[in-house]
Design a protein around this motif. Structure first.
Motif, PDB file in Angstrom:
ATOM      1  N   ASP A 145      69.001 -89.687  53.019  1.00 42.11           N
ATOM      2  CA  ASP A 145      69.955 -89.972  51.192  1.00 42.11           C
ATOM      3  C   ASP A 145      70.873 -90.813  51.287  1.00 42.11           C
ATOM      4  OD1 ASP A 145      67.662 -88.770  49.659  1.00 42.11           O
ATOM      5  OD2 ASP A 145      68.392 -87.149  50.627  1.00 42.11           O
ATOM      6  N   ASN A 179      71.527 -95.009  39.955  1.00 38.97           N
ATOM      7  CA  ASN A 179      71.181 -94.033  38.774  1.00 38.97           C
ATOM      8  C   ASN A 179      71.932 -93.134  37.917  1.00 38.97           C
ATOM      9  OD1 ASN A 179      69.306 -93.942  36.388  1.00 38.97           O
ATOM     10  ND2 ASN A 179      68.345 -91.684  38.014  1.00 38.97           N
ATOM     11  N   LEU A 235      67.797 -98.377  43.162  1.00 37.91           N
ATOM     12  CA  LEU A 235      67.852 -98.212  42.428  1.00 37.91           C
ATOM     13  C   LEU A 235      68.432 -96.512  41.846  1.00 37.91           C
ATOM     14  CD1 LEU A 235      65.170-100.593  40.615  1.00 37.91           C
ATOM     15  CD2 LEU A 235      67.904-100.416  40.555  1.00 37.91           C
ATOM     16  N   GLU A 236      68.378 -96.196  42.917  1.00 41.05           N
ATOM     17  CA  GLU A 236      67.964 -94.426  42.252  1.00 41.05           C
ATOM     18  C   GLU A 236      69.350 -94.279  42.593  1.00 41.05           C
ATOM     19  OE1 GLU A 236      64.214 -91.837  44.228  1.00 41.05           O
ATOM     20  OE2 GLU A 236      65.900 -90.541  44.892  1.00 41.05           O
ATOM     21  N   ALA A 269      61.750-104.654  49.528  1.00 41.41           N
ATOM     22  CA  ALA A 269      60.462-104.417  48.742  1.00 41.41           C
ATOM     23  C   ALA A 269      60.767-102.990  48.941  1.00 41.41           C
ATOM     24  CB  ALA A 269      59.302-105.037  48.777  1.00 41.41           C
ATOM     25  N   LYS A 270      60.778-102.106  50.160  1.00 42.38           N
ATOM     26  CA  LYS A 270      61.166-101.178  50.420  1.00 42.38           C
ATOM     27  C   LYS A 270      62.188-100.492  49.887  1.00 42.38           C
ATOM     28  CE  LYS A 270      58.374-101.904  54.655  1.00 42.38           C
ATOM     29  NZ  LYS A 270      57.168-101.521  55.037  1.00 42.38           N
ATOM     30  N   LYS A 314      64.284-100.991  47.568  1.00 41.12           N
ATOM     31  CA  LYS A 314      64.545-101.377  46.442  1.00 41.12           C
ATOM     32  C   LYS A 314      64.515 -99.506  45.324  1.00 41.12           C
ATOM     33  CE  LYS A 314      63.357-103.898  41.960  1.00 41.12           C
ATOM     34  NZ  LYS A 314      62.155-105.115  41.660  1.00 41.12           N
ATOM     35  N   GLU A 315      63.237 -99.171  45.588  1.00 41.43           N
ATOM     36  CA  GLU A 315      63.573 -98.045  45.132  1.00 41.43           C
ATOM     37  C   GLU A 315      64.306 -96.880  45.131  1.00 41.43           C
ATOM     38  OE1 GLU A 315      59.652 -96.276  45.036  1.00 41.43           O
ATOM     39  OE2 GLU A 315      60.505 -94.408  44.722  1.00 41.43           O
ATOM     40  N   ALA A 316      65.089 -97.181  46.059  1.00 41.11           N
ATOM     41  CA  ALA A 316      66.083 -96.072  47.160  1.00 41.11           C
ATOM     42  C   ALA A 316      66.937 -96.763  45.750  1.00 41.11           C
ATOM     43  CB  ALA A 316      65.865 -95.884  48.187  1.00 41.11           C
ATOM     44  N   TYR A 352      72.015 -93.336  50.244  1.00 42.37           N
ATOM     45  CA  TYR A 352      71.614 -94.744  49.213  1.00 42.37           C
ATOM     46  C   TYR A 352      72.687 -93.972  47.953  1.00 42.37           C
ATOM     47  CZ  TYR A 352      69.523 -98.508  51.742  1.00 42.37           C
ATOM     48  OH  TYR A 352      68.790 -99.262  52.848  1.00 42.37           O
ATOM     49  N   LYS A 353      72.807 -92.738  48.101  1.00 42.67           N
ATOM     50  CA  LYS A 353      73.198 -91.953  46.691  1.00 42.67           C
ATOM     51  C   LYS A 353      74.643 -91.302  47.028  1.00 42.67           C
ATOM     52  CE  LYS A 353      69.403 -89.380  45.456  1.00 42.67           C
ATOM     53  NZ  LYS A 353      68.287 -87.984  45.786  1.00 42.67           N
ATOM     54  N   THR A 374      67.765-102.226  57.298  1.00 43.16           N
ATOM     55  CA  THR A 374      66.764-101.444  57.137  1.00 43.16           C
ATOM     56  C   THR A 374      65.496-101.519  58.771  1.00 43.16           C
ATOM     57  OG1 THR A 374      65.833-103.699  56.851  1.00 43.16           O
ATOM     58  CG2 THR A 374      65.903-101.936  54.470  1.00 43.16           C
TER      59      THR A 374
END
Ligand SMILES: [Zn+2]
Length: 357
Positions: free
Chosen positions: A16, A53, A49-50, A42-43, A45-47, A18-19, A117
């Motif tokens: 975790d 956040n 942005l999260e 693509a792999k 991106k979600e993490a 990236y938090k 990555t």
């Protein structure tokens, strides 16, 4: 007397990780642009942005790095107004992508954060970048003034990448200790080189101990302690060595053998850098008569399908002239404890062909 600065890499690792972006990046601005490879972005991106956040860091855009680490792509990125206006560059991907952002940020002065990555080399940590020309042919090394501000190693994302990357990364990381201790042998080392060579002595054992399990784990995309140790070895340990030692100690005969092999079409087409380097390690250890070590690495390579003979990398005896011509030209074997002749490399290759364990 000396007058110099050393900028050391810093990093975080975890599933975790990236938090931690807001906490670690907060002193460097608010606007970030992600620059990277298409698959990598693509792999991640979600993490990513999260990760930002609910913080005051905003990711303005995700921009493709252009496909190769070249001055042309650096210029292309610098001309992109969104990239140019960002306070921070988040470099995502493998070696070529990260190197492109490293070169660019050295020129623009933007704060650089790196998000590998895959774990196939130490580009995320080293200062040096590899530059290719517009035709994807190696052009030169570029030397930024310092490494990225911080590196975020997301073990979950790395465990989801194709297992070949770790497999080849293991092969490449195996070379560091042997090449560094060999090329620096008998030299009187100053402070930074002494530190770097000593760090390199921590490369082989963890790889031999955890490499096979890590490779099995990554095939089923499972983050384990063994995988984490191997990722740290490939990205951090080898990277720190590169930061501390002079370039002469960074690579040696194993890489010369690799460059020699790249003259053959099948190597370029079907084989990965670290895969061929791991074969080069066996040649180097044979050439230096470190038979006990050679046999240990030979058995390890066999256990995870890394090459141990010419046939494994589709090289035939008749190709060796070409391979040796190129290997002898490489700078990697210029700084060595004794002269390495063409005949010595040939003999080592032939000796290795006879090894059966
Ligand atoms: Zn390498």
């Amino acid at each position: 007397m000396s007058d110099y600065s050393v900028f050391l890499p810093s990093y975080s690792i975890g599933e975790d990780v990236y938090k931690k972006i807001p906490e670690i990046c907060k002193g460097y601005g608010k606007k970030a642009v992600v620059v990277g490879g298409k698959t990598a972005m693509a792999k991640a991106k979600e993490a990513l942005l999260e990760g930002v956040n609910d913080s005051n860091i905003e990711i303005l855009d995700f921009v493709w790095f252009g496909g190769d680490s070249s001055y042309e792509n650096v210029e292309m990125l610098k001309k992109n107004p969104i990239v140019a206006n960002a306070d921070m560059i988040f470099a995502v991907g493998g070696g070529r992508s990260v190197d492109t952002s490293k070169t660019m940020c050295d020129e623009t002065g933007q704060a650089l954060f790196v998000f590998p990555t895959i774990a196939s080399n130490c580009a995320a940590i080293t200062v040096t970048t590899v530059i290719y020309d517009a035709d994807h042919v190696f052009k030169e090394l570029y030397f930024p003034k310092k490494p990225a501000t911080h590196c975020f190693i997301n073990t979950k994302i790395i465990s989801e990448a194709p297992s070949d990357f770790i497999w080849a990364g293991i092969g490449d990381a195996l070379s560091k200790e042997y090449e560094c201790t060999f090329s620096s042998r008998d030299d009187e080392l100053d402070h930074t080189n002494l530190l770097g060579v000593d760090i390199s002595r921590n490369c082989v054992e963890p790889i031999l101990r955890y490499g096979r399990k890590a490779y099995e784990d990554v095939k089923i995309h499972k983050v384990t302690r063994e995988l984490e140790q191997v990722i740290l070895n490939i990205i951090i340990t080898t990277g720190l060595v590169s930061v501390f030692v002079i370039n002469d100690y960074n690579s040696c005969l194993a890489h010369s053998v690799y460059y020699g092999c790249t003259t053959l079409e099948n190597i370029e087409k079907n084989h990965l850098h670290g895969e061929v380097v791991s074969y080069g390690v066996l040649v180097m250890l044979t050439c230096d008569k470190q038979y006990k070590e050679r046999d240990r690495v030979f058995a390890f390579n066999k256990s995870i399908g890394l090459p141990t003979c010419l046939a494994d990398i589709e090289v035939e005896e008749k190709d060796l002239d070409k391979v040796l011509d190129k290997a002898m030209e490489t700078g990697d074997i210029k700084h060595v404890p004794y002269k390495i002749t063409r005949q010595m490399i040939y003999n080592a290759i032939m000796d290795l062909e006879k090894v059966v364990l």
